[in-house]
Design a protein around this motif. Structure first.
Motif, short mmCIF file in Angstrom:
data_model
loop_
_atom_site.label_atom_id
_atom_site.label_comp_id
_atom_site.label_asym_id
_atom_site.label_seq_id
_atom_site.Cartn_x
_atom_site.Cartn_y
_atom_site.Cartn_z
N PRO A 56 0.29 -8.85 -6.29
CA PRO A 56 1.55 -8.25 -6.73
C PRO A 56 2.76 -9.20 -6.74
O PRO A 56 3.89 -8.78 -6.52
CB PRO A 56 1.75 -7.12 -5.72
CG PRO A 56 1.07 -7.59 -4.49
CD PRO A 56 -0.07 -8.46 -4.92
N TYR A 57 2.52 -10.48 -6.98
CA TYR A 57 3.61 -11.46 -7.10
C TYR A 57 3.36 -12.35 -8.31
O TYR A 57 2.22 -12.53 -8.75
CB TYR A 57 3.72 -12.32 -5.84
CG TYR A 57 4.17 -11.54 -4.63
CD1 TYR A 57 5.51 -11.28 -4.39
CD2 TYR A 57 3.24 -11.02 -3.73
CE1 TYR A 57 5.92 -10.54 -3.29
CE2 TYR A 57 3.64 -10.29 -2.62
CZ TYR A 57 4.98 -10.05 -2.41
OH TYR A 57 5.39 -9.31 -1.33
N TYR A 58 4.43 -12.91 -8.87
CA TYR A 58 4.36 -13.87 -9.98
C TYR A 58 3.58 -13.32 -11.18
O TYR A 58 2.79 -14.03 -11.80
CB TYR A 58 3.74 -15.19 -9.51
CG TYR A 58 4.48 -15.83 -8.35
CD1 TYR A 58 5.81 -16.24 -8.50
CD2 TYR A 58 3.88 -16.00 -7.11
CE1 TYR A 58 6.50 -16.82 -7.45
CE2 TYR A 58 4.56 -16.58 -6.05
CZ TYR A 58 5.87 -16.98 -6.22
OH TYR A 58 6.55 -17.55 -5.18
N PHE A 110 4.46 -2.74 -12.36
CA PHE A 110 5.69 -3.41 -11.94
C PHE A 110 5.83 -3.35 -10.42
O PHE A 110 6.64 -2.59 -9.89
CB PHE A 110 6.90 -2.76 -12.61
CG PHE A 110 6.73 -2.54 -14.09
CD1 PHE A 110 6.81 -3.62 -14.96
CD2 PHE A 110 6.48 -1.29 -14.61
CE1 PHE A 110 6.64 -3.44 -16.32
CE2 PHE A 110 6.31 -1.09 -15.97
CZ PHE A 110 6.39 -2.18 -16.83
N ALA A 111 5.02 -4.14 -9.73
CA ALA A 111 5.06 -4.16 -8.27
C ALA A 111 6.47 -4.48 -7.78
O ALA A 111 7.18 -5.29 -8.39
CB ALA A 111 4.08 -5.20 -7.74
N HIS A 112 6.88 -3.84 -6.71
CA HIS A 112 8.16 -4.02 -6.02
C HIS A 112 9.34 -3.37 -6.74
O HIS A 112 10.47 -3.46 -6.30
CB HIS A 112 8.45 -5.50 -5.74
CG HIS A 112 7.30 -6.22 -5.14
ND1 HIS A 112 6.77 -5.86 -3.92
CD2 HIS A 112 6.52 -7.24 -5.59
CE1 HIS A 112 5.74 -6.63 -3.63
NE2 HIS A 112 5.56 -7.45 -4.63
N ALA A 151 0.84 -1.21 0.00
CA ALA A 151 0.00 0.00 0.00
C ALA A 151 0.87 1.26 0.00
O ALA A 151 0.56 2.26 -0.66
CB ALA A 151 -0.93 0.01 1.20
N LYS A 152 1.99 1.19 0.73
CA LYS A 152 2.92 2.33 0.76
C LYS A 152 3.66 2.47 -0.58
O LYS A 152 3.97 3.58 -1.01
CB LYS A 152 3.93 2.14 1.91
CG LYS A 152 4.64 3.42 2.32
CD LYS A 152 3.70 4.39 3.00
CE LYS A 152 4.43 5.63 3.48
NZ LYS A 152 3.50 6.63 4.03
N GLN A 153 3.95 1.34 -1.24
CA GLN A 153 4.53 1.40 -2.59
C GLN A 153 3.62 2.19 -3.53
O GLN A 153 4.08 3.03 -4.31
CB GLN A 153 4.72 -0.01 -3.16
CG GLN A 153 5.81 -0.84 -2.53
CD GLN A 153 6.00 -2.16 -3.25
OE1 GLN A 153 5.77 -2.27 -4.45
NE2 GLN A 153 6.43 -3.19 -2.53
N LEU A 154 2.32 1.91 -3.47
CA LEU A 154 1.36 2.59 -4.34
C LEU A 154 1.31 4.08 -4.03
O LEU A 154 1.28 4.92 -4.95
CB LEU A 154 -0.03 1.97 -4.20
CG LEU A 154 -0.18 0.51 -4.65
CD1 LEU A 154 -1.60 0.03 -4.43
CD2 LEU A 154 0.22 0.34 -6.11
N GLU A 155 1.33 4.41 -2.75
CA GLU A 155 1.33 5.82 -2.35
C GLU A 155 2.58 6.53 -2.89
O GLU A 155 2.52 7.65 -3.40
CB GLU A 155 1.28 5.90 -0.82
CG GLU A 155 1.23 7.31 -0.27
CD GLU A 155 1.31 7.32 1.25
OE1 GLU A 155 2.12 8.09 1.80
OE2 GLU A 155 0.57 6.54 1.89
N TYR A 206 10.12 -14.05 -7.33
CA TYR A 206 8.77 -13.81 -6.81
C TYR A 206 7.93 -12.91 -7.71
O TYR A 206 6.75 -12.71 -7.44
CB TYR A 206 8.84 -13.22 -5.40
CG TYR A 206 9.17 -14.26 -4.36
CD1 TYR A 206 8.16 -15.00 -3.75
CD2 TYR A 206 10.49 -14.53 -4.01
CE1 TYR A 206 8.45 -15.96 -2.80
CE2 TYR A 206 10.79 -15.48 -3.06
CZ TYR A 206 9.77 -16.20 -2.46
OH TYR A 206 10.07 -17.16 -1.52
N ILE A 207 8.54 -12.33 -8.76
CA ILE A 207 7.72 -11.54 -9.68
C ILE A 207 7.62 -12.20 -11.05
O ILE A 207 6.83 -11.78 -11.89
CB ILE A 207 8.23 -10.09 -9.81
CG1 ILE A 207 9.65 -10.04 -10.37
CG2 ILE A 207 8.13 -9.36 -8.48
CD1 ILE A 207 10.11 -8.63 -10.72
N GLY A 208 8.43 -13.24 -11.32
CA GLY A 208 8.33 -13.98 -12.56
C GLY A 208 7.23 -15.04 -12.48
O GLY A 208 6.71 -15.35 -11.41
N ALA A 209 6.87 -15.60 -13.64
CA ALA A 209 5.85 -16.65 -13.68
C ALA A 209 6.33 -17.86 -12.89
O ALA A 209 7.51 -18.21 -12.92
CB ALA A 209 5.57 -17.04 -15.13
#
Length: 452
Positions: free
Chosen positions: A123-125, A437-439, A89-93, A161-164
């Motif tokens: 926000p993962y995978y 692009f989360a994270h 949530a803080k990332q989005l802010e 953790y962000i790849g398929a």
């Protein structure tokens, strides 16, 4: 006076444009990676200028309430997830503020008409494309993973953790295959060795999976065993080679050779089907891309009677989306292979009210407008990070469409270009950030400018 190698205690007050924490020591500004607003930290100064410097995190003395436990033990070294340690949530802010601050500071806008940022539900995978460099460590052991930030040192890993999620069994198989058959990984320094990268592309809607081996050669040994092993992994529909024998840090070469299946996979953004080859540009987060394009479509406010130009159109992703609601869409892109893909994608979907041109947008667009009297009711631009070419902005101003919808991957160049349009007869009506692009510190934005 702050100097290099000083160890200092600072409190993080803000986040910089690349996701680094910003703290002050007796008025002196320090940029510190892997920190969060509210952290009290012990740092070591690595570089000290007159008014600001860069420091390395040594210890978190008091953790911010926005700091979260890292899922990935490679995140602090890898270049992919600069802000995974920050609550989502803080990332989005942070990202929404990043866009707002650029529009205010660089664009000079006041009372910015921003709509709430559109975050990810999961926000993962989420990435449908991953490129794994292959190498050897000092002990001669095969390593496969990702480059450490700003280097070509490979961080060895099977898990991202962000790849398929399908990447994991593929990389585990490839690691054992390389070791079993003594496949020599490529050495950048010596320009020797065969296997450079493993490219994996995944169709999130279709479930189709491509494995493309980037090689420094013309052939790959034990292809029969390679195919047998990979086909045991669910979803594999494409196994191919990409030939890259150049001494370069560019990942892909021009030539693709089929090993098994097709040399492409298919996937959807919304109801539009796309054919994706190893060389195709395709947004890496299809779910958020659908939402991003829907915002662009909503901002365009098409009634079915408009002529729309999609400049920097790539493989026609936005063009085909817009065509559902427009009378006619013209797409322009400088890369010939992308236009070939765009025309193929139009045919696959039976969309006939689109036409694509190869060339620089700032040259093709005014020529077609002047010589063939093709009008433009709405212009959509989705430029690279450097933003729009000055000549293109001047052309837009001279042709004076009613609306300009600007899709941006860089808030700073977006703000610069909107400022120029604003000074030349356009008013900023709506802005919305989208987290693709989360994270990471990156953010996409859609803005609507109206002719006044």
């Amino acid at each position: 006076m702050v100097k290099k190698n000083d160890q200092l205690v600072v409190t993080i007050e803000d986040i910089g444009s690349e996701g680094e924490g910003i703290g002050k020591y007796e008025g002196y500004t320090l940029f510190i990676k892997n920190t969060v607003v509210g952290d009290k930290v012990l740092v070591k100064v690595m570089k000290a200028g007159k008014s600001y410097g860069y420091a390395k995190l040594l210890e978190v003395i008091e953790a911010s309430p926005y700091r979260v436990i890292l899922r990935c033990d490679k995140a602090e070294k890898c270049g992919g997830c600069q802000i995974m340690h920050i609550d989502y949530a803080k990332q989005l802010e942070y990202k929404e503020n990043k866009v707002r601050n650029c529009l205010a500071r660089i664009g000079g806008f006041e009372n910015i008409p921003m709509e709430p940022i559109l975050g990810m539900e999961k926000p993962y995978y989420y990435r449908n494309k991953s490129q794994f460099p292959v190498g050897k460590n000092k002990e001669g052991k095969v390593i496969i993973g990702f480059y450490a930030e700003r280097t070509h040192s490979i961080i060895d890993t099977d898990h991202c953790y962000i790849g398929a999620e399908i990447n994991m069994p593929i990389i585990r198989f490839m690691r054992s295959f390389i070791e079993k058959y003594n496949i020599e990984p490529y050495n950048e320094t010596k320009h020797m060795g065969l296997l450079r990268h493993i490219l994996i592309r995944v169709g999130y809607t279709t479930g189709e999976v491509m494995v493309c081996l980037v090689i420094n050669g013309r052939d790959f040994p034990h292809k029969k065993e390679l195919v047998e092993g990979l086909r045991k992994i669910p979803g594999i529909t494409s196994i191919c080679l990409n030939i890259n024998t150049a001494k370069t840090n560019v990942i892909l070469g021009e030539e693709v050779i089929k090993v098994w299946g097709e040399t492409y996979i298919t996937d959807y953004i919304g109801s539009i089907k796309y054919r994706i080859s190893p060389l195709s540009f395709f947004q890496v987060n299809p779910l958020q891309t659908h939402r991003l394009y829907q915002i662009a479509l909503d901002y365009a406010g098409l009634t079915g009677d408009e002529v729309v130009w999609d400049l920097y159109c790539g493989i026609g992703t936005i063009s085909l989306f817009l065509a559902k609601k427009a009378r006619k869409v013209y797409g322009v892109e400088i890369i010939p292979q992308a236009i070939d893909d765009a025309r193929t994608n139009a045919n696959i979907n039976g969309i006939e009210n689109v036409e694509f041109f190869v060339g620089a947008a700032e040259e093709v667009f005014p020529r077609k407008h002047n010589e063939e009297n093709i009008k433009a009711d709405v212009i959509v631009v989705d430029p690279p990070r450097k933003g729009c070419d000055q000549k293109l902005l001047d052309t837009i101003i001279s042709i004076a469409p009613k609306k300009v919808v600007y899709v941006s991957c860089d808030p700073a160049t977006l703000a610069r270009d909107l400022k120029y349009l604003n000074a030349n007869g356009y008013e900023l009506k709506k802005v919305r950030a989208v987290d693709q692009f989360a994270h990471s510190s990156h953010v996409e934005t859609v803005a609507l400018m109206i002719k006044v």
